[in-house]
Design an enzyme around this catalytic site. Structure first.
Site, PDB file in Angstrom:
ATOM      1  N   PHE A  77       0.830  -1.205   0.000  1.00  0.00           N
ATOM      2  CA  PHE A  77       0.000   0.000   0.000  1.00  0.00           C
ATOM      3  C   PHE A  77       0.866   1.257   0.000  1.00  0.00           C
ATOM      4  O   PHE A  77       0.416   2.332   0.405  1.00  0.00           O
ATOM      5  CB  PHE A  77      -0.922   0.013   1.224  1.00  0.00           C
ATOM      6  CG  PHE A  77      -1.919  -1.110   1.243  1.00  0.00           C
ATOM      7  CD1 PHE A  77      -3.174  -0.954   0.686  1.00  0.00           C
ATOM      8  CD2 PHE A  77      -1.596  -2.329   1.808  1.00  0.00           C
ATOM      9  CE1 PHE A  77      -4.100  -1.990   0.701  1.00  0.00           C
ATOM     10  CE2 PHE A  77      -2.509  -3.375   1.832  1.00  0.00           C
ATOM     11  CZ  PHE A  77      -3.764  -3.205   1.273  1.00  0.00           C
ATOM     12  N   SER A  78       2.098   1.135  -0.461  1.00  0.00           N
ATOM     13  CA  SER A  78       3.084   2.206  -0.339  1.00  0.00           C
ATOM     14  C   SER A  78       2.711   3.451  -1.141  1.00  0.00           C
ATOM     15  O   SER A  78       2.605   3.410  -2.369  1.00  0.00           O
ATOM     16  CB  SER A  78       4.453   1.696  -0.798  1.00  0.00           C
ATOM     17  OG  SER A  78       5.375   2.748  -0.923  1.00  0.00           O
ATOM     18  N   ASN A  79       2.556   4.574  -0.439  1.00  0.00           N
ATOM     19  CA  ASN A  79       2.368   5.857  -1.120  1.00  0.00           C
ATOM     20  C   ASN A  79       3.613   6.242  -1.909  1.00  0.00           C
ATOM     21  O   ASN A  79       3.526   6.849  -2.967  1.00  0.00           O
ATOM     22  CB  ASN A  79       2.057   6.953  -0.092  1.00  0.00           C
ATOM     23  CG  ASN A  79       0.709   6.785   0.557  1.00  0.00           C
ATOM     24  OD1 ASN A  79      -0.309   7.111  -0.033  1.00  0.00           O
ATOM     25  ND2 ASN A  79       0.697   6.263   1.774  1.00  0.00           N
ATOM     26  N   LEU A  81       5.885   4.179  -3.413  1.00  0.00           N
ATOM     27  CA  LEU A  81       5.956   3.445  -4.675  1.00  0.00           C
ATOM     28  C   LEU A  81       4.904   3.943  -5.660  1.00  0.00           C
ATOM     29  O   LEU A  81       5.154   4.016  -6.864  1.00  0.00           O
ATOM     30  CB  LEU A  81       5.766   1.943  -4.431  1.00  0.00           C
ATOM     31  CG  LEU A  81       6.895   1.211  -3.703  1.00  0.00           C
ATOM     32  CD1 LEU A  81       6.572  -0.277  -3.607  1.00  0.00           C
ATOM     33  CD2 LEU A  81       8.243   1.425  -4.383  1.00  0.00           C
TER      34      LEU A  81
END
Length: 302
Positions: A77-79, A81
């Site tokens: 859920f990386s903002n 990336l």
């Protein structure tokens, strides 16, 4: 001008900087005794928002020619990336995202976006992911692209601090304490290094990690500073963990103020500030500046 610089300039023209500063008058006990404002870095861009642009901008803007490939790390859920995947797509830069865990059977909304933008998504076991700071291991991951540019998880590196500093320096801001969520440390470190005089910085830990988070921030600073600390009582169980109370708070806050809040970063910061104000932890007339760091990927999961 090269085609790459033209694409970079075109992307920069989409950005809304300086980001606006908005006064807040939430219906919180004790809120009338202090002055609350919020720096809306979430409005910088629909995708590359908040501290993601702030942290990436020094690296991207310093590129005179395109690297052979960008490489970075993050969770499902990386903002970080997500923002880097979009930027790479717009700049036509090959990008490999190394993701903690295997989501092939159940890709998250963020991962679906990355695939749509042409990102090379590779999944690492948790054991391998813990080696992301090992230069030899990282080098083995991009052996086919020796000139690749590796950006650390969360975009947290020394160069990121200059981008974060712009959040406070791009327009006159009057405050006593600036507050932000803390996960990888660069945002708080950048704010600390930009403070003046009596100003203080406070981080709200969004994960379990007392002393660990402090060490992340300290390691990014060029010298010891005495004007900051991290509050650890508001992580609601850990990173990306939440409670029904927190989710309800985020919904109510957005309804009341029209400022979006999600339960991973901004929501935990706002929840903490409400609690601290209600307990009288700020003197009367204190000027509190909140940094909305974007990070709205978290809202897509609820």
């Amino acid at each position: 001008m090269s085609a790459f610089r033209e694409r970079l300039d075109a992307l920069c023209r989409e950005l809304h900087v300086p980001s606006p500063v908005q006064s807040l008058t939430p219906d919180w006990p004790g809120a009338q005794a202090v002055h609350i404002s919020i720096k809306r870095d979430d409005l910088i861009h629909p995708v590359i928002s908040g501290n993601k642009w702030r942290k990436l901008s020094p690296t991207l803007l310093s590129l005179s020619s395109p690297p052979s490939r960008l490489i970075s790390f993050g969770g499902g859920f990386s903002n970080h990336l997500h923002a880097l995947g979009y930027a790479s797509h717009r700049l036509q830069l090959p990008f490999t995202a190394f993701v903690r865990g295997d989501y092939r059977q159940h890709p998250t909304p963020m991962l679906r976006d990355l695939h749509h933008w042409g990102t090379d998504v590779r999944y690492l076991t948790k054991a391998d992911y813990r080696r992301r700071h090992d230069p030899a291991f990282v080098s083995s991951l991009h052996g086919d692209a020796p000139q690749a540019l590796v950006i650390p998880e969360g975009g947290s590196q020394q160069s990121a601090l200059a981008g974060i500093q712009h959040s406070l320096k791009e327009q006159p801001l009057v405050f006593d304490t600036v507050i932000c969520p803390v996960a990888s440390g660069a945002t708080l470190a950048g704010l600390v290094s930009a403070l003046e005089g009596h100003q203080q910085a406070m981080g709200i830990a969004v994960l379990k990690g007392q002393q660990y988070l402090e060490s992340l921030v300290s390691n990014l600073l060029d010298r010891p500073y005495a004007n900051w600390h991290i509050e650890h009582a508001y992580h609601h169980g850990g990173y990306a963990r939440n409670t029904d109370e927190l989710i309800a708070f985020c919904d109510a806050f957005e309804t009341q103020t029209s400022v979006p809040a999600e339960p991973v970063y901004s929501g935990k910061m706002l929840f903490a500030v409400r609690h601290m104000i209600s307990k009288g932890m700020f003197p009367e007339g204190h000027r509190v500046l909140l940094i909305h760091t974007g990070g709205l990927q978290g809202a897509r999961s609820y």
